[in-house]
Design an enzyme around this catalytic site. Sequence first.
Site, PDB file in Angstrom:
ATOM      1  N   CYS A  66      65.848  35.387  68.844  1.00 58.44           N
ATOM      2  CA  CYS A  66      64.428  35.080  68.677  1.00 58.44           C
ATOM      3  C   CYS A  66      63.772  36.125  67.773  1.00 58.44           C
ATOM      4  O   CYS A  66      63.016  35.784  66.855  1.00 58.44           O
ATOM      5  CB  CYS A  66      63.752  35.047  70.038  1.00 58.44           C
ATOM      6  SG  CYS A  66      62.021  34.527  70.012  1.00 58.44           S
ATOM      7  N   CYS A  67      64.077  37.410  68.014  1.00 62.67           N
ATOM      8  CA  CYS A  67      63.546  38.478  67.164  1.00 62.67           C
ATOM      9  C   CYS A  67      63.992  38.303  65.722  1.00 62.67           C
ATOM     10  O   CYS A  67      63.231  38.567  64.785  1.00 62.67           O
ATOM     11  CB  CYS A  67      64.008  39.848  67.675  1.00 62.67           C
ATOM     12  SG  CYS A  67      63.254  40.400  69.227  1.00 62.67           S
ATOM     13  N   CYS A  80      55.400  41.005  70.943  1.00 61.57           N
ATOM     14  CA  CYS A  80      55.086  39.612  71.222  1.00 61.57           C
ATOM     15  C   CYS A  80      54.649  39.468  72.682  1.00 61.57           C
ATOM     16  O   CYS A  80      55.111  40.205  73.557  1.00 61.57           O
ATOM     17  CB  CYS A  80      56.302  38.731  70.948  1.00 61.57           C
ATOM     18  SG  CYS A  80      56.773  38.658  69.206  1.00 61.57           S
ATOM     19  N   CYS A 116      57.127  39.237  75.628  1.00 65.64           N
ATOM     20  CA  CYS A 116      58.029  40.386  75.777  1.00 65.64           C
ATOM     21  C   CYS A 116      57.283  41.699  75.981  1.00 65.64           C
ATOM     22  O   CYS A 116      57.851  42.778  75.773  1.00 65.64           O
ATOM     23  CB  CYS A 116      58.932  40.487  74.550  1.00 65.64           C
ATOM     24  SG  CYS A 116      59.928  38.999  74.277  1.00 65.64           S
ATOM     25  N   CYS A 121      64.065  45.579  68.607  1.00 65.96           N
ATOM     26  CA  CYS A 121      64.195  44.220  68.075  1.00 65.96           C
ATOM     27  C   CYS A 121      65.104  44.187  66.859  1.00 65.96           C
ATOM     28  O   CYS A 121      65.576  43.134  66.461  1.00 65.96           O
ATOM     29  CB  CYS A 121      62.825  43.659  67.716  1.00 65.96           C
ATOM     30  SG  CYS A 121      61.989  44.565  66.389  1.00 65.96           S
TER      31      CYS A 121
END
Length: 266
Positions: free
Chosen positions: A147-148, A229, A232, A257
């Site tokens: 996702c990162c 984010c 997170c 990340c």
Amino acid sequence: MSDDLASGTVSALGGVSMLGGAPEARASAIELYARHTAGHEERLAATLQILREAAAAHPGTIIQATSLGAEDMVVSDLIARHQLPIAIGTLETGVLHAETVALIGQLEARYGLQVDVYRPVQEAVIEFVRKNGERAMYESIALRKGCCGIRKLEPLSRMLAGRSAWVTGLRREQSNARGEARAVEADDQGRAKINPLVDWSWNDVWHYIATHDVPFNPLHDQFMPSIGCAPCTRAIAVGEDFRAGRWWWEDEKAKECGLHVSQAKA
């Protein structure tokens, strides 16, 4: 991971609303952290010199990659206040807190400058969520880093394309992983990576913010020293490490990340 670990602190697409089931806590970050400490003026002068030298060494090819956190707001203020020829860019991942996104417009209005905004490729985000779900970051480190990669690393690569240098708000004090950071170093692509606040303390950062009335993310008043984010990031408790609120369900060694970790280490 149990459902209440996420829903009791942050929702997958929302911001912090509860900490351990208690009502949202607030405090003045300036009152808590802003302290003048010995050597602050010297550290400030050194930071400004680093920025001036970097701008001179990389005319037209240097950018500040701001996360819009307290440190980066200090760096942006220095760039604007001293009219340094350094562009400013940020990553809008699509799942930032509304308070973080609002800072982009505040920066532009306050300083009369343009912030270049880089977003993930929408098709890649849609495909990732379709395949792995909106809660993928909680399922495994590999999925969280995936996702990162889509939301941060790929947009960063576009931000840095054609650049010979970039400026960050990294400080050694932030974490063990950043304890060896230097004021000027090279990234994996051979670009100069400028970390002008590397020697600053958290007190230094907030003393500067208070002294110069620098705009900052109001989430810092909710015990979030490190803000990423929304899914997170959570508030930290007394005694927890600076970055304990980032990816708090993971092992401490995994808490990056990839933006500031060499690919070999990653």
